[in-house]
Design an enzyme around this catalytic site. Structure first.
Site, PDB file in Angstrom:
ATOM      1  N   ARG A  15      -5.520  15.900  -4.233  1.00 22.10           N
ATOM      2  CA  ARG A  15      -4.947  14.893  -5.009  1.00 22.10           C
ATOM      3  C   ARG A  15      -3.446  14.862  -5.135  1.00 22.10           C
ATOM      4  NH1 ARG A  15      -1.805  13.736  -9.248  1.00 22.10           N
ATOM      5  NH2 ARG A  15      -2.352  15.535 -10.156  1.00 22.10           N
ATOM      6  N   ASP A  16      -2.983  15.719  -5.819  1.00 23.16           N
ATOM      7  CA  ASP A  16      -1.458  15.774  -6.040  1.00 23.16           C
ATOM      8  C   ASP A  16      -0.722  15.998  -4.846  1.00 23.16           C
ATOM      9  OD1 ASP A  16       0.926  15.734  -7.606  1.00 23.16           O
ATOM     10  OD2 ASP A  16       0.404  17.131  -8.866  1.00 23.16           O
ATOM     11  N   HIS A 207       0.583  23.297 -15.176  1.00 24.41           N
ATOM     12  CA  HIS A 207       0.718  22.402 -13.996  1.00 24.41           C
ATOM     13  C   HIS A 207       2.237  22.441 -13.571  1.00 24.41           C
ATOM     14  CE1 HIS A 207      -0.490  18.860 -11.470  1.00 24.41           C
ATOM     15  NE2 HIS A 207       0.852  18.578 -11.573  1.00 24.41           N
ATOM     16  N   HIS A 209       5.387  22.069 -10.876  1.00 24.37           N
ATOM     17  CA  HIS A 209       5.770  21.733  -9.693  1.00 24.37           C
ATOM     18  C   HIS A 209       7.057  22.458  -9.515  1.00 24.37           C
ATOM     19  CE1 HIS A 209       3.772  17.927  -8.593  1.00 24.37           C
ATOM     20  NE2 HIS A 209       3.275  18.107  -9.905  1.00 24.37           N
ATOM     21  N   CYS A 240       4.601  13.443  -7.341  1.00 24.69           N
ATOM     22  CA  CYS A 240       4.513  12.130  -7.833  1.00 24.69           C
ATOM     23  C   CYS A 240       5.039  10.942  -7.319  1.00 24.69           C
ATOM     24  CB  CYS A 240       4.449  12.382  -9.503  1.00 24.69           C
ATOM     25  SG  CYS A 240       4.092  10.741 -10.310  1.00 24.69           S
ATOM     26  N   ASN A 249       3.808  20.795  -5.572  1.00 27.74           N
ATOM     27  CA  ASN A 249       3.421  21.631  -6.628  1.00 27.74           C
ATOM     28  C   ASN A 249       3.580  23.164  -6.246  1.00 27.74           C
ATOM     29  OD1 ASN A 249       1.128  19.256  -6.610  1.00 27.74           O
ATOM     30  ND2 ASN A 249       0.995  20.088  -8.516  1.00 27.74           N
TER      31      ASN A 249
HETATM   32  P1  HMG Z   1      -1.632  -2.240 -14.167  1.00 28.94           P
HETATM   33  O1  HMG Z   1      -1.074  -3.087 -13.106  1.00 28.94           O
HETATM   34  O2  HMG Z   1      -1.066  -2.047 -15.541  1.00 28.94           O
HETATM   35  O3  HMG Z   1      -3.261  -2.503 -14.707  1.00 28.94           O
HETATM   36  O4  HMG Z   1      -1.856  -0.792 -13.691  1.00 28.94           O
HETATM   37  P2  HMG Z   1      -4.191  -3.722 -14.607  1.00 28.94           P
HETATM   38  O5  HMG Z   1      -5.396  -3.385 -15.543  1.00 28.94           O
HETATM   39  O6  HMG Z   1      -3.160  -4.974 -15.171  1.00 28.94           O
HETATM   40  O7  HMG Z   1      -4.756  -4.004 -13.203  1.00 28.94           O
HETATM   41  C1  HMG Z   1      -3.810  -4.365 -12.187  1.00 28.94           C
HETATM   42  C2  HMG Z   1      -4.880  -4.416 -11.015  1.00 28.94           C
HETATM   43  O8  HMG Z   1      -5.045  -3.263 -10.706  1.00 28.94           O
HETATM   44  C3  HMG Z   1      -5.998  -5.203 -10.664  1.00 28.94           C
HETATM   45  O9  HMG Z   1      -6.063  -5.643  -9.590  1.00 28.94           O
HETATM   46  C4  HMG Z   1      -6.839  -4.305 -11.350  1.00 28.94           C
HETATM   47  O10 HMG Z   1      -8.473  -4.527 -10.811  1.00 28.94           O
HETATM   48  C5  HMG Z   1      -6.357  -3.011 -10.510  1.00 28.94           C
HETATM   49  P3  HMG Z   1      -5.880  -7.300  -9.152  1.00 28.94           P
HETATM   50  O11 HMG Z   1      -6.718  -8.224 -10.054  1.00 28.94           O
HETATM   51  O12 HMG Z   1      -4.448  -7.120  -9.191  1.00 28.94           O
HETATM   52  O13 HMG Z   1      -6.412  -7.267  -7.561  1.00 28.94           O
HETATM   53  N1  HMG Z   1      -6.996  -1.599 -11.121  1.00 28.94           N
HETATM   54  C6  HMG Z   1      -7.467  -0.598 -10.712  1.00 28.94           C
HETATM   55  N2  HMG Z   1      -7.911  -0.520  -9.335  1.00 28.94           N
HETATM   56  C7  HMG Z   1      -8.500   0.625  -8.898  1.00 28.94           C
HETATM   57  N3  HMG Z   1      -8.801   1.465  -9.762  1.00 28.94           N
HETATM   58  C8  HMG Z   1      -8.508   1.345 -11.183  1.00 28.94           C
HETATM   59  C9  HMG Z   1      -7.674   0.053 -11.475  1.00 28.94           C
HETATM   60  N4  HMG Z   1      -7.066  -0.130 -12.584  1.00 28.94           N
HETATM   61  C10 HMG Z   1      -6.421  -1.446 -12.286  1.00 28.94           C
HETATM   62  N5  HMG Z   1      -8.553   2.464 -11.840  1.00 28.94           N
HETATM   63  C11 HMG Z   1      -2.658   1.509 -13.649  1.00 28.94           C
HETATM   64  C12 HMG Z   1      -2.341   0.195 -14.449  1.00 28.94           C
HETATM   65  C13 HMG Z   1      -2.730   2.845 -14.421  1.00 28.94           C
HETATM   66  C14 HMG Z   1      -4.214   0.962 -12.863  1.00 28.94           C
HETATM   67  C15 HMG Z   1      -1.798   1.637 -12.436  1.00 28.94           C
HETATM   68  O14 HMG Z   1      -0.570   1.825 -13.087  1.00 28.94           O
HETATM   69  C16 HMG Z   1      -2.130   2.988 -11.794  1.00 28.94           C
HETATM   70  O15 HMG Z   1      -2.820   2.988 -10.788  1.00 28.94           O
HETATM   71  N6  HMG Z   1      -1.005   4.002 -11.629  1.00 28.94           N
HETATM   72  C17 HMG Z   1      -1.326   4.805 -10.823  1.00 28.94           C
HETATM   73  C18 HMG Z   1      -0.340   6.207 -11.158  1.00 28.94           C
HETATM   74  C19 HMG Z   1      -0.778   7.381 -10.373  1.00 28.94           C
HETATM   75  O16 HMG Z   1      -1.674   7.551  -9.798  1.00 28.94           O
HETATM   76  N7  HMG Z   1       0.150   8.277 -10.433  1.00 28.94           N
HETATM   77  C20 HMG Z   1       0.219   9.634  -9.742  1.00 28.94           C
HETATM   78  C21 HMG Z   1      -0.818  10.532 -10.528  1.00 28.94           C
HETATM   79  S1  HMG Z   1      -0.174  11.274 -11.884  1.00 28.94           S
HETATM   80  C22 HMG Z   1       0.872  12.566 -11.419  1.00 28.94           C
HETATM   81  O17 HMG Z   1       0.682  12.854 -10.508  1.00 28.94           O
HETATM   82  C23 HMG Z   1       1.005  13.455 -12.506  1.00 28.94           C
HETATM   83  C24 HMG Z   1       0.149  14.443 -12.645  1.00 28.94           C
HETATM   84  O18 HMG Z   1       0.148  15.456 -11.284  1.00 28.94           O
HETATM   85  C25 HMG Z   1       0.794  15.507 -13.613  1.00 28.94           C
HETATM   86  C26 HMG Z   1       2.426  16.031 -13.585  1.00 28.94           C
HETATM   87  O19 HMG Z   1       2.785  16.403 -12.384  1.00 28.94           O
HETATM   88  O20 HMG Z   1       2.968  15.499 -14.301  1.00 28.94           O
HETATM   89  C27 HMG Z   1      -1.295  14.574 -12.926  1.00 28.94           C
HETATM   90 MG    MG Z   2       1.657  16.854 -10.642  1.00 26.06          MG
END
Ligand code: HMG
Ligand code: MG
Length: 313
Positions: A15-16, A207, A209, A240, A249
């Protein structure tokens, strides 16, 4: 100084590790990676992310990944779920644990999940309730707990506020995340101590990095506080998309080498992980980021060559 005698490693490379890869990787590669990690004995593997495919295209095949992996009995397969849409997809895919992911920084919250911290908690609340009703484990990740790419220093109180809100949702495990790898050990220990004042230390995970090469030192500092769950990624993959400049990581091989060398039990076969690190690096066409992985793979290759030579003599 008494350290934990056993540590749970959550392997996050699928994933990450992969989410930031520009080129879309075949589902078969993700499945093979997870299968190799399962065979190596990881108790918890972060396998997928049910987020918007427009935001993170690499993670669009979570359902297919989950459908094709070979699960090891007792292992937990987790996935990120930012909202109910993601939760429903994750539940249908049969994940064992869902991860709601917030941040201790307002700016990062906006960039990463397009809403404020308060709004994110409102989105997580139904996910948490649905997970608990369905008997699915609930984990919470708190990004930028030790520094933010947009805001810089993050006050400890901001982290504690988010931990408290996550606690009210019934979370089972809390990931204190150094998203951009800026923390140093004393700072890390202070934060871990402060969080441990609010929730049981057995529920806390580190967690880290490794952007500034501090991750192993931060893990040691956390161990000294009593934290016994850590996240790592084979070959040090990761990053990210919403934290520019942040690298992978901490490498799983490096963490295992350190923990095993300290007599801390993980239940994971390091030799097998070294092979997986070499394999996945080859798939991605670049050298491993793991120092221990590189050294141990060389050792494995030399010993295989010596065996071959003595067989043909
Ligand atoms: P948004 O645009 O504000 O959401 O995104 P929305 O509800 O307005 O939906 C917009 C569109 O997205 C719609 O589709 C929804 O259906 C679709 P459209 O009508 O435009 O075709 N949608 C989805 N599709 C599939 N699965 C879903 C979903 N939700 C909405 N779950 C949202 C808000 C949170 C969805 C968006 O900002 C997003 O997906 N962000 C992803 C961020 C991400 O994955 N970042 C990386 C992971 S975090 C990380 O790495 C940190 C971590 O490792 C810890 C660390 O190191 O800090 C965990
Ligand atoms: Mg991370």
């Amino acid at each position: 100084m008494s350290l934990p005698t056993a540590v749970k490693i959550v392997e996050v490379s699928a994933r990450d590790g992969l989410q930031n890869e520009k080129q879309f990787l075949d589902t078969a590669i993700k499945v093979e990676l997870i299968n190799q990690l399962s065979a190596a004995g990881f108790p918890n593997i972060e396998a997928a992310s049910f987020v918007s495919p427009k935001w993170v295209p690499q993670m669009a095949d979570g359902t297919e990944v989950m459908a094709n992996i070979t699960r090891r009995d007792g292992a937990i397969y987790s996935a990120l779920t930012p909202n109910m849409k993601g939760f429903e997809a994750a539940l249908a895919a049969g994940v064992d644990e869902v991860v709601i992911f917030g941040a201790a920084s307002e700016s990062f919250s906006q960039k990463n999940i397009n809403c404020s911290i308060a709004e994110s908690i409102d989105r997580f609340a139904p996910v948490a309730k649905a997970a608990l009703d369905a008997g699915v484990r609930l984990r919470a990740s708190i990004s930028c707990s030790l520094g933010c790419p947009y805001e810089g220093e993050i006050p400890v109180q901001n982290v504690l506020d988010v931990v408290k809100r996550m606690h009210d949702l019934g979370v089972h495990e809390y990931d204190i995340a150094d998203t951009i790898g800026v923390a140093t050990p004393v700072k890390t220990a202070r934060l871990m101590e402060a969080v441990a004042g609010m929730i049981p230390i057995e529920q806390m995970a580190g967690h880290f990095h490794d952007t500034y090469g501090q991750a192993l030192a931060n893990i040691l500092a956390s161990l000294q506080v009593g934290v016994s769950i850590f996240h790592s990624s084979v070959a040090g993959l990761g990053g990210c998309p919403y934290a520019k400049g942040a690298t992978g990581n901490v490498a799983t091989e490096d963490v295992l080498y350190m923990l095993h060398g300290m007599g801390i039990h993980t239940g994971i076969d390091l030799d097998q992980v070294v092979k997986t690190g070499a394999w996945v690096s080859e798939q991605l066409g670049r050298p491993t980021n793991s120092r221990a992985g590189k050294a141990l793979f060389l050792k494995q290759s030399l010993s295989a060559t010596n065996d071959e030579v003595s067989r043909t003599k």
